[in-house]
Design a protein around this motif. Structure first.
Motif, short mmCIF file in Angstrom:
data_model
loop_
_atom_site.label_atom_id
_atom_site.label_comp_id
_atom_site.label_asym_id
_atom_site.label_seq_id
_atom_site.Cartn_x
_atom_site.Cartn_y
_atom_site.Cartn_z
N HIS A 40 -88.37 14.22 -60.76
CA HIS A 40 -89.67 13.02 -60.89
C HIS A 40 -90.13 13.33 -59.14
O HIS A 40 -89.20 13.33 -58.00
N PRO A 41 -91.64 13.98 -58.92
CA PRO A 41 -92.11 14.25 -57.94
C PRO A 41 -91.97 12.65 -56.37
O PRO A 41 -91.36 12.91 -55.78
N ARG A 42 -91.93 11.06 -57.53
CA ARG A 42 -91.44 10.28 -56.25
C ARG A 42 -90.23 9.33 -55.99
O ARG A 42 -90.11 8.89 -55.80
N ASN A 43 -88.60 10.66 -57.05
CA ASN A 43 -87.59 9.90 -56.58
C ASN A 43 -87.62 10.49 -55.75
O ASN A 43 -87.56 11.41 -55.07
N ALA A 47 -85.21 14.31 -50.89
CA ALA A 47 -85.62 13.75 -49.08
C ALA A 47 -85.01 12.47 -49.30
O ALA A 47 -84.53 13.15 -47.99
N ILE A 48 -83.63 11.84 -49.76
CA ILE A 48 -82.80 11.46 -49.26
C ILE A 48 -81.65 12.64 -48.26
O ILE A 48 -82.07 12.17 -47.17
N LEU A 49 -81.21 13.38 -49.18
CA LEU A 49 -79.96 14.98 -48.70
C LEU A 49 -80.85 15.73 -47.79
O LEU A 49 -80.33 16.01 -46.97
N GLY A 50 -82.20 15.62 -47.63
CA GLY A 50 -82.86 16.81 -46.54
C GLY A 50 -82.78 16.00 -45.70
O GLY A 50 -82.37 16.46 -44.68
N GLN A 59 -88.33 21.65 -50.65
CA GLN A 59 -89.75 22.75 -50.53
C GLN A 59 -89.07 23.52 -50.90
O GLN A 59 -89.40 24.77 -51.38
N TRP A 60 -87.57 23.56 -50.74
CA TRP A 60 -86.38 24.67 -52.14
C TRP A 60 -87.01 24.70 -52.91
O TRP A 60 -86.79 23.93 -53.65
#
Length: 180
Positions: A40-43, A47-50, A59-60
């Protein structure tokens, strides 16, 4: 009203060098549709791990994300193998079957901790405590967890992962949250 569909979860992302397994509850509708964890794009999961690793994971391609996870000793799985559910909310899960969590000890000899991603997963901490490793509760990466900002989630996740040998950028959890 029709009965909720019987759903099958995703296979685990683990290997022999996995030190920490992040256990969610069950994949969202979006994740099941594309057969990818946290799709899900909002999960906030990727982003956290990034943020923790200083990499643009969102983006990967998915396979590259999984390679990054495994390379750092992190694993991904869910507490539920199958369930009935309409939509993606944990509160809608019915007739759930647990994954064989004891199997983690055989599959992951380097396992140091299980980190439950959110409250529904955390309800099964008694099962993961039986593994003889540390058991931690993470703030949910779900978009339904709006009480925690991305920065606050990243700090909490950084502390847990670093404590159990998963490398993270120290500046993420050592600086004031506004600067993350």
């Amino acid at each position: 009203m029709s009965a909720p569909p019987r759903l099958q979860g995703l296979p685990p992302v683990l290997d022999a060098s996995t030190r920490v397994v992040v256990l969610g509850s069950f994949p969202s509708v979006a994740s099941l549709r594309v057969q990818q964890y946290y799709a899900h794009p909002r999960n906030h999961f990727w982003a956290i791990l990034g943020l923790l690793w200083g990499e643009p994971l969102t983006q990967w391609p998915y396979e590259q994300r999984l390679d990054a996870v495994l390379a750092r000793g992190l694993g991904i799985w869910d507490v539920y193998a199958r369930c009935e559910r309409q939509g993606s909310l944990d509160s809608a899960i019915r007739a759930a079957e647990l994954n064989d969590l004891a199997w983690l000890r055989q599959r992951c000899p380097a396992l140091r901790a299980v980190a439950h991603n959110g409250g529904e997963s955390w309800r099964h901490a008694r099962h993961t405590r039986a593994l003889g490793v540390a058991v931690e509760r993470l703030p949910s990466s779900s978009p339904a967890n709006a009480r925690w900002s991305l920065a606050h989630k990243a700090q909490a996740w950084a502390r847990v992962l670093a404590r159990h040998g998963v490398p993270v950028r120290p500046d993420v959890w050592q600086q004031p949250v506004d600067e993350v």
